[in-house]
Design a protein around this motif. Structure first.
Motif, PDB file in Angstrom:
ATOM      1  N   CYS A 364      15.772  79.410  33.266  1.00 50.51           N
ATOM      2  CA  CYS A 364      16.317  78.995  31.973  1.00 50.51           C
ATOM      3  C   CYS A 364      15.387  79.342  30.815  1.00 50.51           C
ATOM      4  O   CYS A 364      15.824  79.607  29.698  1.00 50.51           O
ATOM      5  CB  CYS A 364      16.541  77.487  31.949  1.00 50.51           C
ATOM      6  N   SER A 381      27.919  71.970  21.764  1.00 54.98           N
ATOM      7  CA  SER A 381      27.173  71.315  22.837  1.00 54.98           C
ATOM      8  C   SER A 381      27.412  69.804  22.814  1.00 54.98           C
ATOM      9  O   SER A 381      27.329  69.158  23.854  1.00 54.98           O
ATOM     10  CB  SER A 381      25.681  71.645  22.759  1.00 54.98           C
ATOM     11  N   MET A 417      31.111  77.891  34.531  1.00 51.63           N
ATOM     12  CA  MET A 417      30.697  78.491  33.291  1.00 51.63           C
ATOM     13  C   MET A 417      31.754  79.482  32.801  1.00 51.63           C
ATOM     14  O   MET A 417      32.350  80.205  33.590  1.00 51.63           O
ATOM     15  CB  MET A 417      29.392  79.229  33.517  1.00 51.63           C
ATOM     16  N   ALA A 462      23.841  74.463  33.401  1.00 53.98           N
ATOM     17  CA  ALA A 462      24.214  75.677  32.677  1.00 53.98           C
ATOM     18  C   ALA A 462      25.729  75.800  32.621  1.00 53.98           C
ATOM     19  O   ALA A 462      26.310  76.076  31.565  1.00 53.98           O
ATOM     20  CB  ALA A 462      23.602  76.897  33.362  1.00 53.98           C
ATOM     21  N   HIS A 466      27.016  75.838  28.867  1.00 50.27           N
ATOM     22  CA  HIS A 466      27.340  77.179  28.354  1.00 50.27           C
ATOM     23  C   HIS A 466      28.864  77.251  28.232  1.00 50.27           C
ATOM     24  O   HIS A 466      29.539  77.814  29.079  1.00 50.27           O
ATOM     25  CB  HIS A 466      26.801  78.258  29.292  1.00 50.27           C
ATOM     26  N   THR A 471      27.959  82.149  24.898  1.00 46.46           N
ATOM     27  CA  THR A 471      26.759  81.296  24.825  1.00 46.46           C
ATOM     28  C   THR A 471      25.535  82.010  25.383  1.00 46.46           C
ATOM     29  O   THR A 471      24.452  81.942  24.796  1.00 46.46           O
ATOM     30  CB  THR A 471      26.992  79.973  25.594  1.00 46.46           C
ATOM     31  N   VAL A 472      25.717  82.692  26.506  1.00 39.66           N
ATOM     32  CA  VAL A 472      24.577  83.386  27.112  1.00 39.66           C
ATOM     33  C   VAL A 472      24.043  84.463  26.165  1.00 39.66           C
ATOM     34  O   VAL A 472      22.837  84.667  26.060  1.00 39.66           O
ATOM     35  CB  VAL A 472      24.977  83.992  28.476  1.00 39.66           C
TER      36      VAL A 472
END
Lengths: 541, 362
Positions: A364, A381, A417, A462, A466, A471-472
């Motif tokens: 991370c 978030s 995700m 994650a 995410h 987001t990544v």
């Protein structure tokens, strides 16, 4: 002639004598100083031990109960003494008296009456034993004051703190055949007795604090009384018992040797599977709660597996968070509001505090270590935890109803995700920034993202946070909303030290800073940060 | 009791000045100097530094320094701690903390706001320019190397191998380049922007922002903001600055202030010494003069006395002679008178006789 010669001669003799005394004095001083050091060192060796680090050091300062100490406290190597006792086929009772069926932690005593007596017990018994052993021609302990009461202690305590993790707790549950009352108890203030309250078991440390208080012994005393007494009994019965020596629990090696159970069954203390954490005033109230913010559906059962013990979150008691941390704070919760208790990044028991710790793992940290602490997180978030209730909060709910709702919300929330369609991501990005010195750099853009996604594929946090396919991408394309087509690096980072954007790195700085930091945090050794030509291929001249 | 020479001089100076002037020693120094407005500097973010030595290479190139034996690409030189030399104005050092983490720090002149080198230089070879750089003028330098002793960062070096025109060598913050509007060589070359050039005030803001944004990455301290009264080079770090080899015992007072007490005695000594010597000279001279005069007077008196005696004698003699003469004259006169009287008497008698004779005749 004679008259004139004599004084010169005597003067020269005098000078010679002074010189001799001076040189002899210096030599003598040198000798004493060089003699002293090994002497001192020998002394230390004799009274200390060959190994300077010990796990069994106890600092005897019992007399401090009766006022300031006259002499330095004594560093006492406990295991060293138990060895001698065992060699003589004696047991703990040689030094410790029995008190109400348990070994007293005090030396040849059960209660500290007064200064004189307490001191006498140590002096009489310690010295008598040391003299006795020395009389038999064996190696023995010190008998003079300064040998025990040393100002400078040359021993270092390497004692490791000890506690039960879930595995060790479960092994005790098995060994005691689920008789929780053998260890767990409550205190009844009326009858002034300990009693067992089924379903109210909690961690020892909630009541037994660091230091002994009135009617409440310290956690150290409590654990030694309880653990060692029980281990002794089991040992006497020739059963598989826990350690009774200091190093058995408090040395790192011993701790590493403790048998671990992989699949520990869930603890049985009527804890909920799911909790609906609400900022409303009272969960049990008959009034329709006013929800200031959408409640959080918390998967208690899942989080039990993420932590080694209940204390990680329940830092003061096993009560619900909201019982102390109310929306506006109250004294019981040290005026820490519910929002703080859940979001404080520096506090380990808080949700975000713990999640921040998780972000430090190498898979991370590449992205997360670059995120600025003072940056406002975007609202997406928040929504990851504060799930809006499809039914709304129309009616008052019982705890059970709330838990059921929480379970439903958790079940409905996306578990995987949001994935990006890899084909839509540019495969390579050509960076021509330093093309005056090197060949342009071909950044394996898609490969990097593939690797990042692969790393966190099975990571639940994650997966949970995410929320957007983009987001990544924000890991590198920071400070812009998640998007399939985020701005390029050069969109924001240009010429270095531009006075109009003082706080922003130039393009070269931004690239290197981003690449180097991510590689370092993820433990990627190649390409090395200082090997320029690993990324920037040499130009053919 | 241990006391450094500098401290001792400071105490003695302060005590001396306080006793003599009755004002604190700061009165002799520019206590409130906060650096030139808009002066520039460099922020060295050691957390970003990867120890590539590109700054060293760039420094050597722009300052036309001799090329070292080992090339700048050779990173094995980092294994040993180095210091600046007369042929390298800047060196990068590597430190390894207990957990094996490597940190790097670039050493060069910190360009103090109130430089010790300039304050000790009695020919003013060093100048703190309003741009921030501390520059050196070799044409006035006499080679006393006080600057090398005075610098708390051990930066200035000396060209010991130059027999005829040795110079003190140190980083110039690329003053000529700054004047041209260019970046210092090292800053321009740094690939990670571990070096940031800009106004010192802005650099402090940038540093603060970085600490605030990444409190887990940086120590909450900007080295050089206050050390030695502030330096134009500022440092950020994730490990204690002392581990990086930066002295943390320097205090926040500028170097000149530490010595101002002792040095403020200098004008007094320089000013009062001639006066004192002149005074002593004058007193001695006056003594001599008085002695000479006294001697002359005594001589004169003796002479006068002798003269007077002689005169007296002479007068006496003269008087006696006169007396004698007079007496003789008187005597002679008397004698003559007596003789004359006698003669007269005789003549009278005879005349009487004659008269008698004559009367008798009548």
């Amino acid at each position: 002639m004679y008259k004139g010669k004599f004084p010169t001669f005597s003067h020269s003799i005098l000078v010679m004598i002074i010189l001799l005394i001076g040189v002899a004095g210096l030599w003598a001083a040198d000798q004493t100083s060089s003699n002293q050091t090994p002497n001192q060192m020998n002394g230390n060796h004799r009274h200390g031990s060959a190994t300077m680090e010990r796990t069994d050091l106890i600092l005897i300062d019992s007399l401090s109960l009766f006022g300031p100490l006259e002499r330095p406290a004594v560093a006492f190597p406990h295991d060293k003494h138990t060895q001698v006792v065992e060699k003589q086929n004696k047991d703990c009772l040689t030094c410790h008296k029995e008190d109400k069926g348990k070994l007293s932690l005090k030396f040849k005593n059960t209660e500290d009456s007064n200064r004189q007596d307490a001191m006498a017990i140590y002096h009489d018994n310690c010295i008598a034993c040391h003299v006795n052993i020395a009389g038999k021609g064996k190696e023995s302990g010190p008998v003079t004051c300064g040998e025990c009461h040393q100002k400078k202690i040359n021993l270092i305590s390497v004692r490791q703190p000890m506690g039960l993790d879930k595995s060790l707790h479960y092994r005790h549950v098995q060994a005691q055949e689920k008789k929780c009352e053998l260890c767990h108890h409550e205190y009844d203030a009326k009858t002034k007795k300990l009693f067992y309250a089924k379903g109210k078991e909690s961690t020892c440390r909630y009541c037994h604090k660091e230091k002994t208080e009135e009617k409440r012994i310290s956690v150290q005393s409590a654990s030694h009384l309880q653990c060692i007494s029980c281990h002794r009994i089991k040992l006497a019965e020739n059963l598989n018992a826990g350690p009774i020596h200091c190093k058995g629990c408090h040395s790192r090696e011993a701790q590493n040797r403790i048998e671990k159970i992989d699949e520990v069954p869930r603890m049985e203390r009527n804890q909920p599977d799911t909790v609906l954490i609400r900022a409303s005033v009272n969960a049990e109230s008959t009034k329709i709660p006013v929800e200031r913010v959408a409640p959080v559906a918390f998967n208690h059962k899942a989080h039990e597996n993420y932590n080694d013990n209940c204390r990680s979150c329940h830092h003061a008691s096993l009560a619900a968070c909201t019982s102390c941390h109310t929306p506006v704070g109250k004294k019981d919760g040290q005026n820490i509001r519910l929002s703080q208790a859940m979001h404080q990044r520096d506090a380990d028991p808080s949700c975000i505090g713990c999640h921040t710790v998780k972000q430090k793992s190498s898979k991370c940290a590449g992205c997360h270590s670059s995120i600025k602490r003072d940056k406002n997180s975007d609202l997406s978030s928040c929504k990851a935890c504060h799930l809006s209730n499809p039914d709304g909060m129309q009616k008052p709910m019982t705890k059970k109803e709330a838990a059921t709702l929480a379970a439903r919300l958790i079940a409905n929330r996306p578990s995987e995700m949001a994935t990006t369609v890899l084909n839509e991501i540019p495969e390579k990005v050509v960076i021509k920034k330093l093309s005056d010195q090197y060949k342009p750099v071909e950044l394996p853009h898609r490969k990097i993202i593939t690797k990042l996604l692969e790393n966190i594929k099975d990571d639940k946090i994650a997966g949970h946070f995410h929320t957007d396919p983009g987001t990544v991408c924000q890991g590198c394309h920071h400070n812009s909303p998640p998007s399939k087509t985020p701005p390029k690096c050069g969109s924001c980072h240009g010429k270095s030290f531009n006075t109009s954007s003082t706080f922003r790195s130039g393009l070269m700085g931004a690239y290197h800073e981003q690449c180097f930091r991510c590689h370092a945090k993820m433990g990627i050794e190649k390409p090395a940060s200082r090997d320029c030509t690993a990324c920037h291929l040499k130009k053919r001249s | 009791m241990s006391i450094s020479r500098r401290k001792f001089l400071g105490i003695v100076g302060t005590a001396g000045v306080t006793a003599m002037v009755g004002k604190p020693s700061q009165a002799a120094s520019n206590k409130h100097f906060k650096g030139y407005p808009n002066s520039t500097g460099v922020l060295h973010d050691t957390v970003r530094c990867v120890g590539c030595r590109r700054c060293e290479a760039a420094c050597s190139k722009v300052n036309e320094l001799p090329v070292p034996e080992k090339p700048f690409e050779d990173l094995t030189v980092l294994e040993k701690k180095r210091r600046t030399t007369s042929t390298s104005y800047t060196v990068v050092n590597q430190v390894q903390s207990s957990d094996g983490q490597k940190s790097f720090i670039k050493n060069q002149c910190n360009h103090c706001l109130e430089p010790a080198c300039a304050s000790v230089c009695f020919v003013t070879a060093f100048t703190k320019t309003p741009e921030g750089a501390v520059t050196y003028n070799p044409s006035v330098c006499v080679g006393c190397r006080y600057c090398m002793i005075g610098c708390p960062f051990e930066i200035p070096t000396y060209e010991y191998d130059q027999a005829l025109t040795p110079r003190v060598m140190k980083c110039t913050m690329c003053y000529p380049r700054i004047k041209e509007g260019l970046l210092p060589g090292c800053v321009e070359a740094c690939p990670t922007e571990a070096l940031t050039y800009g106004k010192r005030d802005d650099l402090i803001k940038i540093a603060r922002k970085r600490i605030q944004s990444h409190p887990d990455r940086y120590l909450d301290h900007i080295y050089g903001e206050k050390e030695m009264g502030g330096t134009s080079w500022l440092y950020l770090s994730g490990v204690p600055f002392s581990q990086l080899g930066l002295r943390e015992d320097l205090g926040y007072k500028p170097a000149p202030q530490l010595t101002s007490g002792a040095l403020s005695m200098v004008p007094m000594v320089v000013g009062l010494w001639p006066v004192l010597l002149t005074g002593i000279y004058a007193i001695n001279k006056r003594k001599e003069k008085i002695a000479a005069k006294e001697q002359a007077d005594a001589v004169a008196k003796a002479v006068a006395e002798a003269n007077a005696k002689a005169d007296e004698k002479l007068t006496a003699a003269k008087e006696k002679a006169q007396k004698d003469k007079d007496a003789a004259v008187i005597r002679e006169v008397k004698k003559a008178l007596e003789e004359a009287a006698k003669a007269q008497a005789e003549e009278g008698a005879s005349k009487k006789t004659f008269k008698d004779q004559a009367s008798s005749k009548d």
